[in-house]
Design a protein around this motif. Structure first.
Motif, PDB file in Angstrom:
ATOM      1  N   TRP A 108       0.538  -1.057  -9.249  1.00 38.36           N
ATOM      2  CA  TRP A 108       1.331   0.104  -8.870  1.00 38.36           C
ATOM      3  C   TRP A 108       1.434   0.134  -7.352  1.00 38.36           C
ATOM      4  CZ3 TRP A 108       4.049   3.110 -12.060  1.00 38.36           C
ATOM      5  CH2 TRP A 108       4.575   4.316 -11.582  1.00 38.36           C
ATOM      6  N   PRO A 109       2.547   0.635  -6.800  1.00 41.63           N
ATOM      7  CA  PRO A 109       3.709   1.338  -7.385  1.00 41.63           C
ATOM      8  C   PRO A 109       4.812   0.356  -7.774  1.00 41.63           C
ATOM      9  CG  PRO A 109       3.807   1.480  -4.995  1.00 41.63           C
ATOM     10  CD  PRO A 109       2.542   0.736  -5.314  1.00 41.63           C
ATOM     11  N   GLN A 110       5.736   0.843  -8.592  1.00 41.85           N
ATOM     12  CA  GLN A 110       6.846   0.001  -9.029  1.00 41.85           C
ATOM     13  C   GLN A 110       7.964  -0.051  -8.001  1.00 41.85           C
ATOM     14  OE1 GLN A 110       7.772   0.330 -13.426  1.00 41.85           O
ATOM     15  NE2 GLN A 110       6.725   2.307 -13.146  1.00 41.85           N
ATOM     16  N   ASP A 111       8.117   1.023  -7.221  1.00 35.70           N
ATOM     17  CA  ASP A 111       9.255   1.158  -6.306  1.00 35.70           C
ATOM     18  C   ASP A 111       8.784   0.928  -4.879  1.00 35.70           C
ATOM     19  OD1 ASP A 111      11.639   1.675  -5.140  1.00 35.70           O
ATOM     20  OD2 ASP A 111      11.727   3.817  -5.676  1.00 35.70           O
ATOM     21  N   GLN A 112       9.583   0.235  -4.082  1.00 31.58           N
ATOM     22  CA  GLN A 112       9.273   0.044  -2.664  1.00 31.58           C
ATOM     23  C   GLN A 112       9.955   1.097  -1.795  1.00 31.58           C
ATOM     24  OE1 GLN A 112      10.257  -4.299  -2.189  1.00 31.58           O
ATOM     25  NE2 GLN A 112       8.207  -4.341  -1.266  1.00 31.58           N
ATOM     26  N   ASP A 113      10.946   1.769  -2.326  1.00 26.59           N
ATOM     27  CA  ASP A 113      11.678   2.768  -1.553  1.00 26.59           C
ATOM     28  C   ASP A 113      11.007   4.131  -1.707  1.00 26.59           C
ATOM     29  OD1 ASP A 113      13.528   3.998   0.024  1.00 26.59           O
ATOM     30  OD2 ASP A 113      15.032   4.215  -1.560  1.00 26.59           O
ATOM     31  N   LEU A 114       9.845   4.239  -1.091  1.00 31.55           N
ATOM     32  CA  LEU A 114       9.107   5.509  -1.114  1.00 31.55           C
ATOM     33  C   LEU A 114       8.346   5.646   0.202  1.00 31.55           C
ATOM     34  CD1 LEU A 114       6.149   4.150  -1.855  1.00 31.55           C
ATOM     35  CD2 LEU A 114       6.947   4.441  -4.189  1.00 31.55           C
ATOM     36  N   SER A 115       7.940   6.865   0.492  1.00 27.98           N
ATOM     37  CA  SER A 115       7.309   7.126   1.789  1.00 27.98           C
ATOM     38  C   SER A 115       5.918   6.535   1.892  1.00 27.98           C
ATOM     39  CB  SER A 115       7.241   8.637   2.030  1.00 27.98           C
ATOM     40  OG  SER A 115       6.349   9.250   1.106  1.00 27.98           O
ATOM     41  N   GLY A 116       5.210   6.416   0.777  1.00 28.07           N
ATOM     42  CA  GLY A 116       3.832   5.935   0.802  1.00 28.07           C
ATOM     43  C   GLY A 116       2.829   7.001   1.165  1.00 28.07           C
ATOM     44  N   GLU A 117       3.264   8.243   1.247  1.00 24.60           N
ATOM     45  CA  GLU A 117       2.389   9.331   1.680  1.00 24.60           C
ATOM     46  C   GLU A 117       1.765  10.092   0.512  1.00 24.60           C
ATOM     47  OE1 GLU A 117       1.636   9.796   4.759  1.00 24.60           O
ATOM     48  OE2 GLU A 117       3.048   8.384   5.622  1.00 24.60           O
ATOM     49  N   GLU A 118       2.387  10.050  -0.664  1.00 24.25           N
ATOM     50  CA  GLU A 118       1.926  10.865  -1.783  1.00 24.25           C
ATOM     51  C   GLU A 118       0.792  10.172  -2.548  1.00 24.25           C
ATOM     52  OE1 GLU A 118       3.040  13.856  -2.129  1.00 24.25           O
ATOM     53  OE2 GLU A 118       4.520  13.628  -0.525  1.00 24.25           O
ATOM     54  N   ASN A 119      -0.006  10.979  -3.251  1.00 18.32           N
ATOM     55  CA  ASN A 119      -1.095  10.419  -4.058  1.00 18.32           C
ATOM     56  C   ASN A 119      -0.594   9.402  -5.072  1.00 18.32           C
ATOM     57  OD1 ASN A 119      -2.963  11.969  -2.719  1.00 18.32           O
ATOM     58  ND2 ASN A 119      -3.162  13.511  -4.331  1.00 18.32           N
ATOM     59  N   ASP A 120       0.540   9.741  -5.732  1.00 18.50           N
ATOM     60  CA  ASP A 120       1.062   8.846  -6.775  1.00 18.50           C
ATOM     61  C   ASP A 120       1.798   7.638  -6.214  1.00 18.50           C
ATOM     62  OD1 ASP A 120      -0.027  10.252  -8.818  1.00 18.50           O
ATOM     63  OD2 ASP A 120       1.791  11.345  -9.366  1.00 18.50           O
ATOM     64  N   HIS A 121       1.837   7.515  -4.877  1.00 18.31           N
ATOM     65  CA  HIS A 121       2.367   6.296  -4.250  1.00 18.31           C
ATOM     66  C   HIS A 121       1.261   5.259  -4.027  1.00 18.31           C
ATOM     67  CE1 HIS A 121       5.836   8.809  -2.263  1.00 18.31           C
ATOM     68  NE2 HIS A 121       5.891   8.794  -3.588  1.00 18.31           N
ATOM     69  N   SER A 122       0.037   5.580  -4.410  1.00 21.91           N
ATOM     70  CA  SER A 122      -1.117   4.737  -4.092  1.00 21.91           C
ATOM     71  C   SER A 122      -0.968   3.317  -4.603  1.00 21.91           C
ATOM     72  CB  SER A 122      -2.400   5.344  -4.695  1.00 21.91           C
ATOM     73  OG  SER A 122      -2.710   6.583  -4.101  1.00 21.91           O
ATOM     74  N   CYS A 123      -1.379   2.354  -3.785  1.00 21.81           N
ATOM     75  CA  CYS A 123      -1.472   0.961  -4.230  1.00 21.81           C
ATOM     76  C   CYS A 123      -2.642   0.838  -5.208  1.00 21.81           C
ATOM     77  CB  CYS A 123      -1.732   0.031  -3.040  1.00 21.81           C
ATOM     78  SG  CYS A 123      -0.400  -0.066  -1.824  1.00 21.81           S
ATOM     79  N   VAL A 124      -2.341   0.489  -6.435  1.00 18.42           N
ATOM     80  CA  VAL A 124      -3.385   0.262  -7.438  1.00 18.42           C
ATOM     81  C   VAL A 124      -3.555  -1.245  -7.569  1.00 18.42           C
ATOM     82  CG1 VAL A 124      -4.098   0.603  -9.819  1.00 18.42           C
ATOM     83  CG2 VAL A 124      -2.796   2.382  -8.633  1.00 18.42           C
ATOM     84  N   ALA A 125      -4.782  -1.723  -7.324  1.00 18.53           N
ATOM     85  CA  ALA A 125      -5.035  -3.164  -7.277  1.00 18.53           C
ATOM     86  C   ALA A 125      -6.118  -3.538  -8.272  1.00 18.53           C
ATOM     87  CB  ALA A 125      -5.451  -3.579  -5.867  1.00 18.53           C
ATOM     88  N   LEU A 126      -5.902  -4.655  -8.966  1.00 16.53           N
ATOM     89  CA  LEU A 126      -6.922  -5.270  -9.799  1.00 16.53           C
ATOM     90  C   LEU A 126      -7.399  -6.531  -9.079  1.00 16.53           C
ATOM     91  CD1 LEU A 126      -8.536  -5.526 -12.466  1.00 16.53           C
ATOM     92  CD2 LEU A 126      -6.618  -6.890 -13.353  1.00 16.53           C
ATOM     93  N   VAL A 127      -8.663  -6.553  -8.687  1.00 16.87           N
ATOM     94  CA  VAL A 127      -9.241  -7.696  -7.981  1.00 16.87           C
ATOM     95  C   VAL A 127     -10.157  -8.439  -8.947  1.00 16.87           C
ATOM     96  CG1 VAL A 127     -10.617  -8.435  -6.015  1.00 16.87           C
ATOM     97  CG2 VAL A 127      -9.123  -6.446  -5.800  1.00 16.87           C
ATOM     98  N   GLN A 128      -9.980  -9.770  -9.041  1.00 13.73           N
ATOM     99  CA  GLN A 128     -10.769 -10.568  -9.969  1.00 13.73           C
ATOM    100  C   GLN A 128     -11.485 -11.692  -9.229  1.00 13.73           C
ATOM    101  OE1 GLN A 128      -8.834 -11.198 -14.008  1.00 13.73           O
ATOM    102  NE2 GLN A 128      -6.997 -10.740 -12.803  1.00 13.73           N
ATOM    103  N   TRP A 129     -12.729 -11.899  -9.647  1.00 16.21           N
ATOM    104  CA  TRP A 129     -13.544 -12.993  -9.096  1.00 16.21           C
ATOM    105  C   TRP A 129     -14.392 -13.561 -10.217  1.00 16.21           C
ATOM    106  CZ3 TRP A 129     -18.894 -13.561  -8.871  1.00 16.21           C
ATOM    107  CH2 TRP A 129     -19.351 -14.633  -8.088  1.00 16.21           C
ATOM    108  N   ARG A 130     -14.108 -14.777 -10.618  1.00 13.15           N
ATOM    109  CA  ARG A 130     -14.886 -15.477 -11.639  1.00 13.15           C
ATOM    110  C   ARG A 130     -15.112 -14.615 -12.884  1.00 13.15           C
ATOM    111  NH1 ARG A 130     -19.235 -19.688  -9.256  1.00 13.15           N
ATOM    112  NH2 ARG A 130     -17.925 -20.605  -7.633  1.00 13.15           N
ATOM    113  N   GLY A 131     -14.066 -13.932 -13.308  1.00 17.03           N
ATOM    114  CA  GLY A 131     -14.155 -13.100 -14.501  1.00 17.03           C
ATOM    115  C   GLY A 131     -14.599 -11.684 -14.247  1.00 17.03           C
ATOM    116  N   VAL A 132     -15.101 -11.377 -13.058  1.00 17.91           N
ATOM    117  CA  VAL A 132     -15.471 -10.000 -12.712  1.00 17.91           C
ATOM    118  C   VAL A 132     -14.207  -9.258 -12.289  1.00 17.91           C
ATOM    119  CG1 VAL A 132     -16.817  -8.538 -11.170  1.00 17.91           C
ATOM    120  CG2 VAL A 132     -17.790 -10.685 -12.015  1.00 17.91           C
TER     121      VAL A 132
END
Length: 803
Positions: free
Chosen positions: A658-682
């Motif tokens: 997340w987010p799906q859209d790039q045309d946003l201010s990036g200031e709102e809570n729901d604009h947060s970058c949601v990241a899944l980080v993986q390392w050797r299955g963790v």
């Protein structure tokens, strides 16, 4: 005295304080053992001195812990009659990215006179010290809020507590050392604050002197106030940065240079008065000059706020004055050990402060480096030495002294300030004599005669010379290598080896093996060495304790990633420069590969500028147009996070959810970058401040999402996030809440905690555990470290119940 001082330090360093009964039993056992030894006559004085130091330290520290606001009264409201006990510090408010606002707050310390009202709380004993902040003050309050003024104030008080992070400033310990009973802020909305007048005293005199300095020297008045009164609150950010980068910040410390000049000035004045008296009485009172000098140095130390460096200088100066009066030769080591013992007696926790090591380290280095050094030759040879040779010898001695001090302060500088200035040694060769000859003497004389025309002229001259000195330092910063950001030696072993190296190099020239010290100093001077030794595969995730905010550090042998930078306060305090950067540097990470700013909220992005200035990131990710705002230079790669994109970051795989859209201010809570980080299955899920709405869309977009090993709870555990469906979707094995201690937002919400507990997740909270580090050595092998579980004894004196 050494045994006494070492016992104080050892007792204060214990992870938990023993009882006085335990100490008495230990003393009895040691005494019985020593009495049967053949060398008991020599050992008994050492035992008694050690027991005296340990007993005093134990009693003092227990008293310090008990004289703090109870946790039961944390957040309670009071109406107090107080007297301002410090010079108020006016702070302009700033936005999340450092822009000045039109509002201001005042920070000050105050002594409680009496408790007028207490709402569901115990009354506060008279005489207790409070650290208070008055937000959004108007001009009338600024004019009347002065040192020594008395007020009737409505306040909300908190138990003295601070963030606990590896390599960070120990705010909680600093409050304990100063004897602060509680922190808090003024609440004018509860009751109109009432000014009760001013009370004459030392604090009022200090405030009046500060006003006179600012009036007579508007350009450098704040620096003059710092030099004379130890008040650094008025310094600009540029002045602080210049002094730090040039390695000359110590010039503002009230130290032996200041106290020695006062002693010399009043010793001469007392001698002159004694000779005048002798003309009339026929007998010159030899003791008069010394008495006047003793009183003057004590009065100046109190006027300057009695900082630790001034206390050390005062004791050593008094020892020299008494020895001079009684015509006794005093060994420098005796004066040094006596001042150490007295400083630790006045404040047994003083050794935790940076000023303790900087002050005693500099003096100790000079004593050790010049010990046993004599000039060989006959007296006649000395008499025939020409002026050039004398100047050369003096210059060599001055250069060596600066080298010794710079070497001794290297490790404290790395430990407490995460760097050092190579230019400092050369610039101090000029700055110290300049300050000692052309700035301090006229400043001290001007302060003594401040109400006269001569005093005004002296202060103006000191300000002019100080301005020239500042310009010289600015030129030196441009020409010479300035502040170098470095961490301390990695681990206790590296620190011990570096300390041994410094000690060897400080020894007098000619001793065998002295130059081997350079080998031990390689780790701190070459910061890449600690990281190079980390060949064992691992993933280390540290959720830093930044209060009500978020900053997460992910580290592997090939990647260093930071997710969010913590908050920035209205007064300009930045978690990025004060918590995140010191942690990175202390862990041997002078560089940062990846920085993710989840969104523009102040508690997530506020520390960006502070962090980027100290540890520049190679690449930055942020949502939408916020990425453009964070671009600080052409060398920095700034990109937008977008759902579906994947990044290979060394041995880490990062997938944006997340987010799906790039045309946003990036200031709102729901604009947060949601990241899944993986390392050797963790799998580690970083969710920013998303709400249930985004959680629902994530479930729909990724229906076959595999369980995660670690989840940083969305929005600090707010009840608007962490829905039951989201928890079933993520299936986290471990969850960390990053929240402020008993913050008014109430994070994490009890219902959210209950939902995670129902899902059998292991829970941690930075508010009660401090910084939390989770380490995976391989799939399934997880270890967890809590900052409050290791460290000084006051971290454990909480009585808090964890999950």
């Amino acid at each position: 005295m050494w045994a006494y001082s070492l016992a104080i330090v050892a007792t204060g360093s214990l992870p938990s304080l023993p009882t006085l009964t335990s100490l008495a039993l230990l003393a009895a056992a040691l005494l019985g053992g020593i009495l049967i030894l053949p060398g008991r006559v020599q050992l008994l004085p050492l035992l008694f001195a050690s027991l005296a130091g340990a007993g005093w330290s134990l009693w003092h520290n227990q008293q310090a812990l008990s004289e703090r606001l109870s946790l039961n009264d944390h957040g309670a409201d009071f109406v107090l009659e107080v007297q301002v006990d410090s010079l108020p510090d006016l702070r302009r408010h700033q936005s999340g990215f450092g822009h000045s606002l039109n509002t201001a707050s005042v920070h000050f310390s105050a002594r409680v006179i009496r408790t007028v009202a207490a709402v569901d709380a115990e009354q506060i004993p008279a005489g207790q010290l409070l650290d208070l902040t008055w937000y959004r003050v108007d001009d009338e309050v600024r004019r009347r809020l002065r040192g020594g003024s008395r007020w009737m104030l409505p306040v909300r008080l908190k138990h003295p507590r601070g963030s606990v992070n590896p390599h960070g400033f120990d705010y909680e310990g600093w409050l304990l050392q100063r004897g602060v009973y509680a922190t808090g802020y003024v609440r004018p909305q509860d009751r109109q604050p009432q000014w009760l007048g001013d009370k004459p005293g030392l604090v009022k005199l200090r405030h009046w002197l500060r006003d006179r300095l600012l009036e007579l020297a508007p350009r450098r008045g704040a620096l003059l106030s710092a030099l004379l009164l130890g008040d650094r609150g008025g310094l600009t950010d540029e002045e602080r940065r210049l002094l730090r980068q040039t390695g000359t910040a110590h010039l503002l410390a009230i130290s032996g240079l200041h106290v020695g000049l006062v002693a010399g000035l009043f010793l001469l004045l007392g001698g002159f008065c004694g000779r005048v008296i002798g003309l009339y009485r026929g007998v010159t009172p030899r003791l008069l000059g010394v008495v006047i000098a003793l009183v003057a140095t004590l009065a100046y130390t109190l006027l300057a706020g009695a900082p630790l460096s001034a206390r050390r200088a005062l004791v050593m100066t008094w020892v020299v004055l008494f020895a001079w009066q009684w015509r006794h030769r005093v060994q420098p080591g005796f004066a040094f050990s006596l001042s150490l013992a007295l400083v630790l007696s006045l404040q047994p926790l003083a050794f935790f402060a940076a000023g303790f090591w900087l002050s005693f380290g500099a003096v100790g280095a000079l004593l050790l480096g010049f010990s046993g050094r004599q000039r060989l030759g006959l007296p006649s040879d000395e008499g025939r030495a020409d002026l050039t040779q004398r100047l050369r010898n003096s210059g060599a001695g001055l250069l060596r002294s600066q080298w010794l001090v710079a070497l001794a302060l290297l490790l404290p500088s790395l430990l407490y300030f995460s760097g050092f200035s190579p230019a400092g040694m050369l610039l101090n060769l000029v700055a110290i004599p300049w300050l000692g000859i052309l700035v301090l003497p006229p400043l001290l004389l001007g302060a003594l005669l401040v109400a006269t025309t001569v005093g005004s002229w002296c202060i103006g001259f000191a300000a002019w010379q100080l301005d020239l000195l500042i310009r010289f330092l600015e030129l030196g910063r441009e020409i010479l290598p300035a502040w170098q950001v470095l961490g301390a030696p990695f681990g206790w072993v590296g620190l011990a080896l570096a300390g041994a190296g410094v000690l060897l190099l400080l020894l007098p020239a000619g001793l065998p093996g002295r130059r081997l010290g350079w080998l031990f100093l390689l780790p701190p001077l070459l910061p890449m060495l600690p990281a190079a030794t980390e060949t064992e595969p691992h993933l280390r995730v540290t959720v830093l304790d930044v209060g009500q905010g978020l900053a997460v550090v992910l580290r592997t042998p090939q990647q260093r990633l930071v997710y969010d930078t913590g908050p920035m306060s209205g007064s300009g305090w930045s978690a990025g420069s004060q918590i995140v950067a010191p942690y990175l540097l202390g862990e041997g990470m002078p560089g940062l590969d990846t920085l993710v700013v989840s969104h523009g909220d102040r508690d997530h992005a506020g520390g960006f500028n502070g962090l980027a200035e100290m540890v520049p990131p190679a690449r930055v990710y942020a949502p939408g147009r916020l990425a453009d705002r964070l671009r600080s230079g052409p060398q920095q790669s700034v990109s937008s996070c977008r759902a579906g994109a994947q990044e290979d970051l060394g041995d880490l795989q990062l997938q944006w959810l997340w987010p799906q859209d790039q045309d946003l201010s990036g200031e709102e809570n729901d604009h947060s970058c949601v990241a899944l980080v993986q390392w050797r299955g963790v799998r580690v899920l970083l969710a920013g401040d998303i709400s249930r709405s985004v959680e629902r869309q994530l479930r729909q977009r990724y229906p076959n999402f595999a369980p995660v090993d670690l989840l940083i709870a969305p929005h600090h555990g707010s009840r608007t996030s962490s829905s039951a469906d989201f928890i079933r979707w993520a299936q986290p094995a471990s969850v960390v809440f990053s929240a402020g201690f008993r913050h008014h937002f109430g994070h994490p919400h009890p219902q959210v905690v209950q939902r995670y507990q129902s899902a059998d997740a292991k829970l941690w909270n930075t508010a009660t555990s401090g910084a939390i580090t989770l380490v995976w050595q391989g799939r399934g092998s997880l270890s967890v470290e809590e900052a409050r579980a290791s460290g000084p004894f006051w971290y454990r004196d909480t009585g808090l119940v964890k999950f």
